[in-house]
Design a protein around this motif. Structure first.
Motif, short mmCIF file in Angstrom:
data_model
loop_
_atom_site.label_atom_id
_atom_site.label_comp_id
_atom_site.label_asym_id
_atom_site.label_seq_id
_atom_site.Cartn_x
_atom_site.Cartn_y
_atom_site.Cartn_z
N ALA A 113 0.82 -1.22 0.00
CA ALA A 113 0.00 0.00 0.00
C ALA A 113 0.85 1.26 0.00
O ALA A 113 0.40 2.32 -0.45
N ALA A 114 2.08 1.16 0.50
CA ALA A 114 2.96 2.33 0.52
C ALA A 114 3.57 2.61 -0.84
O ALA A 114 4.20 3.66 -1.04
N ALA A 126 -3.58 -4.89 -9.75
CA ALA A 126 -4.96 -4.77 -10.20
C ALA A 126 -5.10 -5.06 -11.69
O ALA A 126 -6.10 -5.63 -12.13
N ALA A 127 -4.11 -4.67 -12.48
CA ALA A 127 -4.16 -4.87 -13.92
C ALA A 127 -4.05 -6.34 -14.32
O ALA A 127 -4.40 -6.70 -15.44
N LEU A 166 -5.65 1.05 -3.05
CA LEU A 166 -6.09 -0.13 -3.79
C LEU A 166 -7.45 0.10 -4.44
O LEU A 166 -7.68 -0.34 -5.58
N VAL A 167 -8.35 0.80 -3.76
CA VAL A 167 -9.62 1.17 -4.40
C VAL A 167 -9.34 1.97 -5.66
O VAL A 167 -9.94 1.73 -6.72
N ALA A 168 -8.42 2.92 -5.56
CA ALA A 168 -8.07 3.75 -6.72
C ALA A 168 -7.53 2.89 -7.86
O ALA A 168 -7.90 3.07 -9.03
N ALA A 169 -6.66 1.95 -7.53
CA ALA A 169 -6.05 1.10 -8.56
C ALA A 169 -7.11 0.24 -9.25
O ALA A 169 -7.09 0.08 -10.48
N THR A 197 -9.08 -7.97 -0.52
CA THR A 197 -8.13 -7.32 0.39
C THR A 197 -8.58 -7.46 1.83
O THR A 197 -9.73 -7.15 2.17
N THR A 198 -7.67 -7.92 2.66
CA THR A 198 -7.90 -7.99 4.11
C THR A 198 -6.96 -7.05 4.85
O THR A 198 -6.77 -7.18 6.06
#
Length: 418
Positions: A67-68, A77-78, A97-100, A85-86
């Motif tokens: 995440a960093a 994601a691609a 991660l939502v953004a990705a 995700t946990t």
């Protein structure tokens, strides 16, 4: 089944954490030919986890993502159709991660119980996710699938019977053995800490329609308290003889259910009212216990933000259960929950939905619900509604998820009451 441009059907991000490992373990037993990857920060730890999962996971690829380092999340994601995700608390670690996933058109499921995180996800990424045909589905564990799916099942049955819209609807925890996971407690702590420093977050904490699709369009139904105590008979005749207290996760679950109603075009009804309770039994002490438990819950929400303002985060984290930890196998397998959700329709019909599952609700049962949600998105795409953006389990998966949960041994039944 597969898209040529996607290497995986499902990637488990956070597989070295406690619930992440349980989810991967479950997938290794049921996923069959689905293409699964394990993701996290440490390749060495991921390989060690994979070795523990047995032959079903022997050939699963490892994906290093952090995440960093948002670029690693974008690359992950691609490569996949769905990301589990946990990794929480999500307010701290979840948004990249939502953004990705929104950018890549990748479906996403998580376990968050953080309403402000979900609100930010909606405000920032709903349109982009919808434009890219991604389903961002929050709340896919014990928070909030039993809430969301029992109400959805009631709606579908009333719709098929032609008995009208749902009116007063009550979720009641009838039986429960297990505990809230360290991740859930960390999420609740994060919500209160955020509210202690942000006036807008405090307002959201007390708004019953925090997650609304269109706040001005919500029906005005008067007070909708999150935590109430009452006699069971006031909810349904079938509960005569017991008392109920407010359910601890009601302040989050109720908002997920109300969002489902909005996402479905208020299909449950414009007069739909929803509350959550837990049984405290029928002993002579039950009325006092009901009031005490509910009062403590209200005080925690009302004062929690101020309380956390004066406590060092390190001290709080030292005292509370840590994310990534959990009970032993015997305790996980001996846990269970049983939910009964009651409704009355505008046509005068009464229904009860029962949802029950073996396994500690915060760990074992949650890992099954999370994994089956991901498999529904990955493998049952032709059965899914044509709906995208930041969604709820019921709005994103509906009948397809109900079928998968039932096949996985989860009881989810609706009966019409006299």
């Amino acid at each position: 089944m597969g898209e040529p441009s996607r290497e995986f059907d499902v990637v488990v991000y956070g597989a070295t954490g406690f619930v992440g490992k349980l989810t991967a373990q479950y997938l290794s037993q049921v996923a069959g030919p689905a293409r699964i990857g394990l993701a996290g920060r440490s390749e060495q730890r991921l390989r060690a986890i994979r070795d523990e999962l047995g032959p079903g996971a022997r050939d699963w690829p490892i994906v290093v993502a952090d995440a960093a380092r948002p670029a690693t999340l974008e690359a992950m994601a691609a490569r996949t159709r769905v990301v589990i995700t946990t990794v929480g608390p999500y307010t701290r670690y979840g948004m990249p991660l939502v953004a990705a996933c929104a950018a890549a058109g990748t479906d996403y499921v998580d376990l968050t119980g953080e309403a402000m995180f979900v609100r930010e996800s909606i405000d920032t990424y709903h349109k982009q996710a919808a434009d890219n045909r991604a389903r961002i589905v929050h709340a896919c564990g014990f928070d909030s699938i039993p809430s969301d799916m029992t109400v959805y099942a009631l709606y579908r049955t009333a719709q098929e019977d032609g008995t009208g819209e749902l009116l007063d609807t009550h979720f009641v925890v009838r039986g429960f053995s297990g505990g809230l996971s360290g991740g859930t407690i960390a999420s609740m702590t994060e919500v209160l800490r955020t509210a202690s420093n942000d006036p807008d977050a405090r307002r959201q904490l007390f708004d019953p329609h925090t997650l609304s699709v269109d706040r001005p369009a919500e029906p005005e139904l008067g007070p909708e308290p999150d935590l109430t105590w009452r006699r069971g008979a006031d909810i349904a005749p079938e509960l005569a003889g017991i008392w109920t207290a407010g359910f601890a996760m009601a302040p989050y679950n109720t908002r997920i259910v109300r969002r489902s109603n909005g996402l479905l075009g208020w299909a449950y009804g414009r007069g739909f009212r929803y509350a959550e309770h837990m049984s405290v039994g029928g002993s002579a002490a039950a009325p006092a216990l009901s009031g005490l438990v509910t009062g403590m819950g209200k005080a925690t929400v009302a004062l929690g933000g101020r309380f956390f303002r004066y406590l060092p985060p390190a001290l709080v984290e030292r005292v509370l259960p840590k994310p990534g930890t959990g009970p032993n196998r015997q305790r996980r397998e001996n846990g269970y929950y049983c939910i009964e959700t009651y409704t009355t329709t505008s046509g005068g019909a009464r229904y009860r939905a029962v949802m029950a599952q073996r396994g500690d609700p915060g760990y074992q049962a949650t890992s099954v619900m999370l994994a089956e949600s991901a498999l529904t998105l990955a493998l049952d795409r032709d059965a899914l509604p044509d709906r995208y953006g930041v969604l709820t389990p019921a709005a994103a998966m509906g009948d397809a998820l109900q079928a998968r949960l039932t096949a996985a041994g989860v009881t989810l039944e609706v009966s019409r009451l006299p």
